[in-house]
Design a protein around this motif. Structure first.
Motif, PDB file in Angstrom:
ATOM      1  N   GLN A 187      26.112  39.796  42.970  1.00  9.83           N
ATOM      2  CA  GLN A 187      24.991  39.812  43.911  1.00  9.83           C
ATOM      3  C   GLN A 187      25.311  40.631  45.154  1.00  9.83           C
ATOM      4  O   GLN A 187      24.440  41.298  45.710  1.00  9.83           O
ATOM      5  N   LYS A 188      26.548  40.617  45.575  1.00 13.15           N
ATOM      6  CA  LYS A 188      26.980  41.421  46.728  1.00 13.15           C
ATOM      7  C   LYS A 188      28.340  42.045  46.416  1.00 13.15           C
ATOM      8  O   LYS A 188      29.000  41.669  45.436  1.00 13.15           O
ATOM      9  N   CYS A 189      28.746  42.989  47.247  1.00 10.76           N
ATOM     10  CA  CYS A 189      30.038  43.636  47.036  1.00 10.76           C
ATOM     11  C   CYS A 189      31.151  42.597  47.015  1.00 10.76           C
ATOM     12  O   CYS A 189      31.178  41.669  47.822  1.00 10.76           O
ATOM     13  N   THR A 190      32.069  42.805  46.079  1.00 16.50           N
ATOM     14  CA  THR A 190      33.134  41.842  45.811  1.00 16.50           C
ATOM     15  C   THR A 190      34.488  42.427  46.203  1.00 16.50           C
ATOM     16  O   THR A 190      34.714  43.627  46.013  1.00 16.50           O
ATOM     17  N   PRO A 191      35.398  41.619  46.740  1.00 10.34           N
ATOM     18  CA  PRO A 191      36.731  42.130  47.069  1.00 10.34           C
ATOM     19  C   PRO A 191      37.421  42.709  45.835  1.00 10.34           C
ATOM     20  O   PRO A 191      37.313  42.171  44.730  1.00 10.34           O
ATOM     21  N   VAL A 192      38.120  43.805  46.046  1.00  8.21           N
ATOM     22  CA  VAL A 192      38.814  44.477  44.952  1.00  8.21           C
ATOM     23  C   VAL A 192      40.129  43.766  44.640  1.00  8.21           C
ATOM     24  O   VAL A 192      40.894  43.430  45.540  1.00  8.21           O
ATOM     25  N   SER A 193      40.366  43.551  43.365  1.00 11.49           N
ATOM     26  CA  SER A 193      41.645  43.049  42.876  1.00 11.49           C
ATOM     27  C   SER A 193      41.768  43.497  41.428  1.00 11.49           C
ATOM     28  O   SER A 193      40.790  43.981  40.828  1.00 11.49           O
ATOM     29  N   GLU A 194      42.934  43.361  40.857  1.00 11.98           N
ATOM     30  CA  GLU A 194      43.092  43.716  39.449  1.00 11.98           C
ATOM     31  C   GLU A 194      42.140  42.905  38.581  1.00 11.98           C
ATOM     32  O   GLU A 194      41.573  43.418  37.608  1.00 11.98           O
ATOM     33  N   HIS A 195      41.938  41.642  38.946  1.00 15.27           N
ATOM     34  CA  HIS A 195      41.055  40.769  38.171  1.00 15.27           C
ATOM     35  C   HIS A 195      39.599  41.237  38.253  1.00 15.27           C
ATOM     36  O   HIS A 195      38.918  41.321  37.218  1.00 15.27           O
ATOM     37  N   THR A 196      39.122  41.520  39.480  1.00 14.68           N
ATOM     38  CA  THR A 196      37.712  41.906  39.610  1.00 14.68           C
ATOM     39  C   THR A 196      37.447  43.271  38.960  1.00 14.68           C
ATOM     40  O   THR A 196      36.390  43.472  38.370  1.00 14.68           O
ATOM     41  N   VAL A 197      38.392  44.186  39.059  1.00 13.19           N
ATOM     42  CA  VAL A 197      38.225  45.478  38.404  1.00 13.19           C
ATOM     43  C   VAL A 197      38.181  45.302  36.890  1.00 13.19           C
ATOM     44  O   VAL A 197      37.337  45.894  36.197  1.00 13.19           O
ATOM     45  N   LYS A 198      39.050  44.466  36.356  1.00 11.45           N
ATOM     46  CA  LYS A 198      39.061  44.199  34.915  1.00 11.45           C
ATOM     47  C   LYS A 198      37.746  43.557  34.480  1.00 11.45           C
ATOM     48  O   LYS A 198      37.177  43.916  33.434  1.00 11.45           O
ATOM     49  N   CYS A 199      37.231  42.627  35.285  1.00 10.69           N
ATOM     50  CA  CYS A 199      35.946  41.974  34.970  1.00 10.69           C
ATOM     51  C   CYS A 199      34.799  42.987  34.992  1.00 10.69           C
ATOM     52  O   CYS A 199      33.891  42.924  34.148  1.00 10.69           O
ATOM     53  N   ALA A 200      34.846  43.921  35.953  1.00 11.77           N
ATOM     54  CA  ALA A 200      33.796  44.937  36.044  1.00 11.77           C
ATOM     55  C   ALA A 200      33.819  45.847  34.823  1.00 11.77           C
ATOM     56  O   ALA A 200      32.763  46.219  34.281  1.00 11.77           O
ATOM     57  N   VAL A 201      35.007  46.210  34.378  1.00 15.27           N
ATOM     58  CA  VAL A 201      35.128  47.052  33.181  1.00 15.27           C
ATOM     59  C   VAL A 201      34.593  46.312  31.964  1.00 15.27           C
ATOM     60  O   VAL A 201      33.872  46.881  31.128  1.00 15.27           O
ATOM     61  N   THR A 202      34.918  45.037  31.851  1.00 16.30           N
ATOM     62  CA  THR A 202      34.413  44.228  30.731  1.00 16.30           C
ATOM     63  C   THR A 202      32.893  44.157  30.760  1.00 16.30           C
ATOM     64  O   THR A 202      32.225  44.309  29.723  1.00 16.30           O
ATOM     65  N   TRP A 203      32.320  43.923  31.949  1.00 17.98           N
ATOM     66  CA  TRP A 203      30.857  43.877  32.105  1.00 17.98           C
ATOM     67  C   TRP A 203      30.235  45.204  31.686  1.00 17.98           C
ATOM     68  O   TRP A 203      29.210  45.238  31.001  1.00 17.98           O
ATOM     69  N   LEU A 204      30.877  46.286  32.095  1.00 19.90           N
ATOM     70  CA  LEU A 204      30.379  47.623  31.779  1.00 19.90           C
ATOM     71  C   LEU A 204      30.284  47.837  30.271  1.00 19.90           C
ATOM     72  O   LEU A 204      29.299  48.376  29.758  1.00 19.90           O
ATOM     73  N   TRP A 205      31.299  47.389  29.540  1.00 14.31           N
ATOM     74  CA  TRP A 205      31.338  47.623  28.096  1.00 14.31           C
ATOM     75  C   TRP A 205      30.502  46.616  27.311  1.00 14.31           C
ATOM     76  O   TRP A 205      30.327  46.759  26.095  1.00 14.31           O
ATOM     77  N   LYS A 206      29.956  45.636  28.006  1.00 12.53           N
ATOM     78  CA  LYS A 206      29.039  44.694  27.352  1.00 12.53           C
ATOM     79  C   LYS A 206      27.569  45.087  27.546  1.00 12.53           C
ATOM     80  O   LYS A 206      26.675  44.434  27.004  1.00 12.53           O
ATOM     81  N   LEU A 207      27.331  46.147  28.324  1.00 16.80           N
ATOM     82  CA  LEU A 207      25.949  46.582  28.550  1.00 16.80           C
ATOM     83  C   LEU A 207      25.329  47.087  27.254  1.00 16.80           C
ATOM     84  O   LEU A 207      25.984  47.740  26.444  1.00 16.80           O
TER      85      LEU A 207
END
Length: 207
Positions: A161-181
């Motif tokens: 919903q809003k910008c999220t702090p960057v971490s290895e976990h959040t970047v990995k989650c974003a990549v996973t979300w991207l590939w589930k589109l």
């Protein structure tokens, strides 16, 4: 050997980084051949005492002439410095035009939203886009503070919903979300603009 050479270039460039323009180099290896106004002749006249005494260099930009007085060692020192500076520029250009930077440039802002507009991309193009986006997330977004992803569509999709702090976990989650589109989703003529407006609606976002 490569590390030693790089260290030498960095040291030389660091010492001379503000003194490597042509004018600055010329001022350190010689002196300008001056002209002065002679009242009796009513014109500017160049001194001739240095003619034949020194090698001379004439600048193409303004026609000024420099008498070169430096010894060979100093000239070679500047040659080394210039070669080092050129090598650093080459390395910088290679870095700027490699991997995700070749596609996205260099992300300098600390809080960003990436708006994804895949349009009617074919499946292979869709995967290529996701490969590129994954690369920029892993290589560059990991270096900043906060981020978010928004997909332009008739039903706008946000990773968070809003910008999220960057971490290895959040970047990995974003990549996973991207590939589930889903490859195809309903779009409208205004979906891109709506996604951009949504991205700019977060006051913390700088780009």
């Amino acid at each position: 050997q490569s590390l030693v050479s790089s260290s030498k270039w960095l040291q030389c460039y660091g010492l001379r980084r503000n003194k490597l323009s042509l004018s600055q180099i010329l001022s350190q290896i010689g002196f300008q051949h001056r002209k002065d106004y002679v009242t009796t002749l009513g014109k500017r006249v160049a001194s001739r005492y240095a003619d034949g005494l020194f090698p001379q260099y004439k600048r193409a930009q303004d026609g000024s002439v420099y008498n070169l007085t430096a010894k060979k060692e100093l000239i070679l020192h500047f040659v080394d410095c210039l070669i080092g500076a050129i090598e650093l520029y080459k390395q910088r250009m290679e870095w700027l035009t490699s991997e995700s930077r070749q596609i996205f440039g260099v992300i300098q802002e600390q809080c960003i939203v990436i708006v994804l507009d895949f349009g009617t991309a074919a499946p292979t193009e869709f995967d290529l886009c996701r490969d590129a986006l994954s690369m920029v997330l892993v290589e560059q977004v990991i270096q900043i503070s906060r981020f978010n992803l928004i997909r332009a569509a008739q039903d706008l999709m946000k990773w968070q919903q809003k910008c999220t702090p960057v971490s290895e976990h959040t970047v990995k989650c974003a990549v996973t979300w991207l590939w589930k589109l889903d490859h195809m989703t309903a779009v409208s003529h205004t979906s891109s603009a709506e996604a951009l407006l949504e991205a700019m609606g977060d006051e913390a976002v700088s780009s």
